[in-house]
Design an enzyme around this catalytic site. Structure first.
Site, mmCIF file in Angstrom:
data_model
loop_
_atom_site.group_PDB
_atom_site.id
_atom_site.type_symbol
_atom_site.label_atom_id
_atom_site.label_comp_id
_atom_site.label_asym_id
_atom_site.label_seq_id
_atom_site.Cartn_x
_atom_site.Cartn_y
_atom_site.Cartn_z
ATOM 1 C CD GLU A 183 46.950 43.255 34.686
ATOM 2 O OE1 GLU A 183 47.663 42.605 33.937
ATOM 3 O OE2 GLU A 183 47.123 44.473 34.910
ATOM 4 C CG ASN A 191 10.749 31.012 27.373
ATOM 5 O OD1 ASN A 191 10.385 31.621 28.366
ATOM 6 N ND2 ASN A 191 10.334 31.286 26.157
ATOM 7 C CG HIS A 231 49.228 43.145 30.832
ATOM 8 N ND1 HIS A 231 49.530 43.564 32.097
ATOM 9 C CD2 HIS A 231 50.159 43.682 30.012
ATOM 10 C CE1 HIS A 231 50.612 44.319 32.049
ATOM 11 N NE2 HIS A 231 51.010 44.413 30.793
#
Lengths: 144, 668
Positions: free
Chosen positions: B68, B405, B46
């Protein structure tokens, strides 16, 4: 057109009895010789570094850079601190004494017959009265 | 409106919120039912929406708005969280992150369309909620159960029941053609408030006021009236199709409330404690926010000033040792204490918890493990360890490499793990801790370890070494080959790693920060990369030495010991000078040669040797004489002289002279 548009200011210095000029906007300060600390593994014209009010500044011997014969430093020897590309570099010259105005009409492109290597560092040839001043392109000089 | 002055703040805050969202979405994925996390996500989203809107970045605002909506649906139980939803939400976050980066670089929003993402979000909302709707119709009675009370509500219910009041759950269904839904809801609320107290509603009251509901909503009330009267009252309001009223009885809470009041107070106490705990949790979270943002350049400036102060202090010390003045030396001593404290304080200001870097890894690991179909748990510890800001900024990429890795090469795929009697879920450990004057970061995995034979073979194939050399290498030396430029052991070049640019880049980067990397590997148990970084970069303790007429500084933290050897003890083994020292062979490096010192005159008999360590290797550096230990300020040689080997920088001595700092790491 105003006066400023026509004239450029150059710091004039001597090397081997020749006069050279650097655009004043590139020049930070002019210093007397001070103790230079040698830095290993650098080209021979890089003399080392100095402490310029707390900053480390590399120093180049312009005589050696231009393949001129060596000369012992004397009390006229100066270091011109130029500012290029966010870095300060000092140039050792025989003497530096004045600032001149050159009308842009009086600046000629470097003659093509001087096509050798070091001429790429030349910005132009300035004529003042009956003298000829080689104007250096500092940016090219330091990035070469 | 000139918004440029707010741009910086916007970017910093937006990044913070995005980080926050990332983190919370991750935790939501593992605890899909935790409303606190969901609320936290809401807050961030928000705020972000508001910020973007204020700054006029419409696509950011629109996208956050749609996010939202999804989150709202989740919160109201309309849709359930599943991997698909999380993926789309993460995709949105990536988009937002890119937008913020673009804005920070270009000062304006990029023109990438948000439509594809918006569509995805909309699809989620429709597909998931439709299935729910049909379920709802099938099972109308059950849906009251969705409308659950939390502990606070239960407590309230308990108290009400104890007073002899009744609790009802009511579902109001409005007629389909109802025009002013919120107005009708308002009338419902008003008429109930005459004799009842409304303590909960679904959706929330604000949402009902904003007409954010379909054509039904639920409320819970406590009252003295009976069920029929309520139903009658409600259904007399126009445009209401039906009001389902159900009495709510919760035997457990009733018993607790009626039988023993002490229990109730106890419960309240526990609840209070819980609340406090939550508040504490919040306070902890907010602690990060109670800071002042300072431009890093200002801090650098402050640091420079402190450096100057230290230089002048060193100079005073020099003068002081010559004079006999008692007062003077006392004053200098005092000055020294203050500068040391000041230096520490400024360093601390520049320290940032490594959490800043670690934060982004859970998300990365999640994505990678999904992509590679390996299950990987990332275990982070020591994220509160602090490091200099400049190091923090640089350390991210090397760590990404190492973690990638570990997942790509280290952790085996599921079947392989099963064959080796390992748990299907692989573990990657990321640890940080302070060790003396340095900070250690470890990346460890419990995978298959480094295959030495394969490494050697690859090195031969890539012509880094030949066969005979390979046979002569110890396991430890072979592992070091991994750091060689142009080395990669992945059989198949994958998206994730294996372009052969990984580890040598890591090593170069770490070394440029003044640190070291070490590897340990155990076959079938896993491998461990240890990064050791200096705590501070700008000011260090160093040993000053002379070579010829020149002065050099050697960082003290790399020095193991200082000794003197007799010149005729030096032996030459395969072109390398060595000396037998403490029963082991010590390679000798003549600094005068390496640094091309011309006026160096070597002593005929005794040589001063500074023994320097790098990892578990040591070398003896021959110097002419020792000056002593000093605190030095590291200055860079500048761009013009960048990339000079063997020199790590320069420092200004007390007398104003420049001394170069020897980079011993590059010589061993």
């Amino acid at each position: 057109m105003s006066y400023a548009d026509h004239n450029k200011q150059f710091v004039v210095f001597e090397l081997d009895d020749e006069e050279y000029g650097i655009d004043i906007l590139r020049v930070k300060t002019i210093e007397k010789m001070s103790n230079i600390t040698r830095v290993p593994k650098t080209p021979s014209y890089v003399k080392g570094v100095i402490n310029l009010r707390g900053e480390i500044v590399p120093i180049i011997d312009l005589r050696e850079r231009f393949n001129l014969k060596k000369k012992e430093e004397c009390e006229n020897t100066r270091i011109i601190i130029v500012y290029v590309d966010d870095m300060d570099v000092g140039l050792i010259v025989d003497s530096a004494s004045k600032v001149i105005d050159i009308n842009s009409d009086m600046i000629e492109a470097p003659p093509e017959s001087l096509g050798s290597k070091e001429n790429s560092n030349i910005y132009g040839i300035g004529k003042l009265d009956d003298k000829v001043i080689t104007l250096l392109d500092v940016e090219k000089l330091l990035n070469a | 409106m000139d918004i440029n002055q707010y741009l910086e703040i916007f970017i910093e805050e937006a990044q913070e919120h995005l980080q926050n969202l990332n983190q919370n979405l991750l935790s939501l994925e593992s605890n899909p039912n935790d409303n606190n996390i969901l609320n936290e996500i809401f807050r961030s989203a928000h705020t972000l929406k508001g910020m973007a809107g204020t700054m006029g970045y419409d696509s950011m605002m629109n996208l956050t708005h749609d996010m939202e909506n999804i989150l709202d649906a989740v919160r109201n139980g309309l849709i359930n969280i599943n991997a698909g939803i999380m993926d789309v939400l993460f995709e949105c976050l990536d988009f937002l992150e890119e937008s913020v980066n673009y804005i920070s670089e270009n000062g304006k929003e990029n023109q990438r369309s948000i439509e594809p993402l918006k569509k995805k979000l909309l699809n989620l909302l429709n597909s998931n909620s439709i299935s729910h709707d049909s379920e709802q119709e099938k099972n109308k009675e059950n849906d009251m159960d969705d409308f659950k009370f939390n502990q606070y509500d239960e407590n309230l219910v308990g108290q009400a029941v104890a007073k002899g009041m009744k609790v009802f759950k009511i579902k109001i269904i409005l007629t389909k053609d109802c025009m002013l839904k919120s107005a009708r809801a308002f009338v419902v609320f008003k008429s109930l408030e005459k004799y009842a107290e409304i303590f909960k509603s679904s959706p929330a009251v604000e949402d009902i006021e904003d007409e954010k509901f379909d054509n039904s909503f639920k409320i819970a009330i406590v009252t003295n009236e009976n069920k029929d009267k309520i139903k009658k009252d409600l259904e007399s309001i126009s445009e209401i199709e039906e009001a389902i009223v159900e009495e709510y009885t919760n035997l457990v809470s009733m018993e607790v409330a009626t039988s023993n009041e002490i229990a109730a107070t106890q419960e309240a106490k526990i609840e209070k404690e819980e609340q406090e705990e939550q508040e504490e949790h919040h306070a902890k979270k907010n602690k990060m926010g109670k800071t002042v943002r300072v431009d890093i350049n200002r801090l650098d400036n402050l640091m420079n000033l402190v450096s100057e102060l230290i230089i002048i202090k060193t100079r005073l010390e020099g003068i002081d040792s010559d004079s006999q003045n008692q007062n003077m030396s006392e004053a200098v001593e005092y000055l020294e204490r203050i500068t040391t404290n000041l230096h520490d304080a400024v360093m601390k200001v520049r320290m940032v918890p490594i959490e800043r870097v670690f934060n982004r890894f859970p998300r990365m690991v999640r994505d990678l493990s999904r992509e590679m179909d390996k299950e990987v748990n990332l275990n982070i510890s020591g994220e509160e360890t602090e490091l200099d800001r400049t190091v923090i900024d640089e350390i991210g990429d090397p760590l990404i490499h190492l973690i990638r890795n570990a997942i790509d090469h280290g952790i085996e795929n599921k079947t392989e793990r099963a064959n080796n009697n390992k748990k299907a879920v692989g573990n990657v450990y990321l640890r940080a801790y302070q060790d003396g004057n340095s900070v250690v970061i470890e990346v460890e995995d419990d995978g298959k370890g480094i295959d030495i034979a394969k490494v050697k073979k690859k090195a031969i194939d890539n012509r880094l070494i030949d066969k005979s050399e390979a046979d002569g290498l110890s396991d430890k030396e072979a592992v070091e080959l991994l750091f060689h430029p142009g080395f990669s052991t992945a059989d198949v070049i994958s998206d994730i790693s294996g372009r052969g640019v990984g580890l040598d880049v890591v090593k170069t980067k770490i070394e440029s920060l003044g640190g070291t990397v070490e590897v340990e590997s155990f076959n079938n148990k896993g491998s461990k990369f240890m990064i050791r970084l200096p705590l501070t970069l700008a000011i260090i303790q160093a040993l000053l030495v002379t070579i010829g007429s020149e002065k050099y500084a050697i960082p003290l933290n790399s020095i193991k010991e200082i000794t003197s050897i007799e010149k005729d003890k030096i032996r030459n083994v395969q072109g390398q000078e060595v000396v037998l020292y403490r029963d082991s062979v010590l390679p000798i490096i003549r600094l005068a040669d390496v640094l091309d010192v011309k006026d160096y005159a070597e002593d005929e008999n005794e040589l001063t040797v500074v023994i320097v360590k790098k990892g578990d290797k040591t070398s003896g550096f021959i110097v002419e004489s020792l000056i002593g230990q000093q605190e030095i300020v590291i200055k860079s040689l500048g761009k013009y002289l960048a990339g000079i080997r063997n020199i790590a920088g320069a420092t200004i001595l007390g007398d104003g002279q420049v001394a170069l700092i020897v980079d011993t790491n590059s010589m061993i």
